[in-house]
Design a protein around this motif. Structure first.
Motif, short mmCIF file in Angstrom:
data_model
loop_
_atom_site.label_atom_id
_atom_site.label_comp_id
_atom_site.label_asym_id
_atom_site.label_seq_id
_atom_site.Cartn_x
_atom_site.Cartn_y
_atom_site.Cartn_z
N PRO A 22 63.98 -75.91 -45.08
CA PRO A 22 64.84 -76.45 -44.02
C PRO A 22 66.06 -75.54 -43.85
CG PRO A 22 65.13 -77.70 -46.04
CD PRO A 22 64.01 -76.73 -46.30
N PRO A 23 66.68 -75.58 -42.68
CA PRO A 23 67.89 -74.77 -42.46
C PRO A 23 69.04 -75.25 -43.34
CG PRO A 23 67.06 -75.70 -40.41
CD PRO A 23 66.26 -76.30 -41.51
N GLU A 45 64.62 -85.48 -38.02
CA GLU A 45 64.07 -85.50 -39.37
C GLU A 45 64.29 -84.15 -40.03
OE1 GLU A 45 59.77 -86.46 -41.49
OE2 GLU A 45 59.82 -86.03 -39.36
N VAL A 46 64.73 -84.17 -41.27
CA VAL A 46 64.84 -82.95 -42.07
C VAL A 46 63.87 -83.11 -43.22
CG1 VAL A 46 66.35 -81.43 -43.39
CG2 VAL A 46 67.26 -82.67 -41.43
N THR A 47 62.88 -82.23 -43.26
CA THR A 47 61.88 -82.25 -44.32
C THR A 47 62.14 -81.08 -45.27
OG1 THR A 47 60.29 -80.83 -43.20
CG2 THR A 47 60.21 -83.19 -42.66
N GLN A 49 60.43 -78.57 -45.25
CA GLN A 49 60.04 -77.37 -44.52
C GLN A 49 60.89 -77.10 -43.28
OE1 GLN A 49 57.45 -79.73 -45.27
NE2 GLN A 49 57.00 -78.62 -47.13
N ALA A 50 61.50 -78.12 -42.66
CA ALA A 50 62.10 -77.88 -41.35
C ALA A 50 63.06 -78.96 -40.90
CB ALA A 50 60.99 -77.75 -40.30
N PHE A 51 63.85 -78.60 -39.90
CA PHE A 51 64.63 -79.54 -39.11
C PHE A 51 63.82 -79.79 -37.85
CE2 PHE A 51 67.33 -80.31 -35.46
CZ PHE A 51 68.21 -81.27 -35.91
N VAL A 52 63.54 -81.07 -37.55
CA VAL A 52 62.76 -81.41 -36.36
C VAL A 52 63.48 -82.51 -35.60
CG1 VAL A 52 60.54 -82.21 -35.49
CG2 VAL A 52 60.61 -80.86 -37.59
N LYS A 84 60.96 -85.46 -19.42
CA LYS A 84 62.39 -85.52 -19.74
C LYS A 84 62.67 -85.31 -21.23
CE LYS A 84 63.90 -88.50 -15.96
NZ LYS A 84 64.62 -89.73 -15.60
N GLY A 85 61.64 -84.96 -21.98
CA GLY A 85 61.77 -84.87 -23.42
C GLY A 85 61.93 -83.45 -23.96
N PHE A 86 62.00 -83.37 -25.29
CA PHE A 86 62.09 -82.08 -25.97
C PHE A 86 61.59 -82.22 -27.41
CE2 PHE A 86 66.02 -84.06 -27.32
CZ PHE A 86 66.17 -83.63 -28.64
N ILE A 87 61.22 -81.10 -27.99
CA ILE A 87 60.93 -81.00 -29.42
C ILE A 87 61.60 -79.72 -29.90
CG2 ILE A 87 59.19 -80.71 -31.23
CD1 ILE A 87 57.22 -82.21 -29.46
N LEU A 88 62.45 -79.85 -30.90
CA LEU A 88 63.13 -78.70 -31.52
C LEU A 88 62.68 -78.62 -32.96
CD1 LEU A 88 65.24 -76.41 -31.58
CD2 LEU A 88 66.95 -78.16 -32.15
N HIS A 89 62.22 -77.44 -33.37
CA HIS A 89 61.71 -77.21 -34.72
C HIS A 89 62.36 -75.95 -35.25
CE1 HIS A 89 58.57 -76.42 -37.77
NE2 HIS A 89 58.38 -77.71 -37.72
N VAL A 90 63.10 -76.05 -36.38
CA VAL A 90 63.79 -74.91 -36.96
C VAL A 90 63.43 -74.84 -38.44
CG1 VAL A 90 66.01 -73.77 -37.40
CG2 VAL A 90 65.71 -75.17 -35.34
N GLU A 91 62.94 -73.68 -38.87
CA GLU A 91 62.58 -73.43 -40.27
C GLU A 91 63.31 -72.19 -40.76
OE1 GLU A 91 58.40 -72.59 -40.26
OE2 GLU A 91 57.86 -74.67 -39.86
N VAL A 92 63.35 -72.03 -42.08
CA VAL A 92 63.86 -70.81 -42.70
C VAL A 92 62.71 -70.16 -43.45
CG1 VAL A 92 65.41 -69.87 -44.46
CG2 VAL A 92 66.21 -71.70 -42.94
#
Length: 165
Positions: A22-23, A45-47, A49-52, A84-92
């Motif tokens: 996760p970041p 959600e922060v797992t 593996q990632a911030f989603v 009108k939606g979005f999905i943001l996924h950030v990993e390190v």
């Protein structure tokens, strides 16, 4: 044969996700604050593996596509944003970005665009993998705020991207 190829791709993508982190907390806090300000109903959600972050997401049935542009007859299901939606996924990830996609870029899918970037940090020893998919009628203020909050590759004025280091 095609099924084995698809299975190999799924395994490869999954393996990359397993190695992700996760970041940092500062980035998670900044992204969460930005998203909550503009979209309080978003699911965040922060797992390991990632911030989603998601809002207005749904499942799409899509045909896969080869690099040459050929569509595969088999379909797969993929989560994506409604209009009108979005999905943001950030990993390190460790090391420099080694992916096949040239980043940053926005991929135009059949239902929604996805912005991809992999900016380096920690003196190039790590990089973020950012995927931001958004619907055609996302709130413009929300879209702008997310683009301002996510880590991005920064180029000095007139400089070209350095793919080799």
């Amino acid at each position: 044969m095609c099924r084995y190829f698809v299975a190999a791709v799924v395994l490869f993508v999954s393996a990359g996700t397993i190695l992700a982190e996760p970041p940092p907390d500062e980035l998670v806090k900044a992204l969460t604050k930005t998203i909550r300000k503009h979209c309080p109903d978003a699911k965040i959600e922060v797992t390991k593996q990632a911030f989603v972050a998601k809002y207005g997401a749904m499942m799409f049935t899509l045909h896969g596509r080869s690099k040459s542009g050929e569509f595969f007859p088999e379909t797969h299901r993929q989560e994506g944003p409604n209009f009108k939606g979005f999905i943001l996924h950030v990993e390190v990830h460790d090391g420099r970005y080694q992916g096949a996609a040239v980043v940053p870029q926005t991929l135009q899918g059949p239902y929604f665009p996805t912005f991809l970037d992999a900016p380096a940090f920690e003196k190039g020893n790590q990089h973020y993998l950012v995927k931001f998919s958004y619907g055609s009628r996302i709130d413009p203020d929300l879209k702008k705020a997310i683009f301002e909050a996510i880590p991005k590759t920064r180029f000095e004025r007139g400089a070209k991207p350095d793919r080799d280091g």
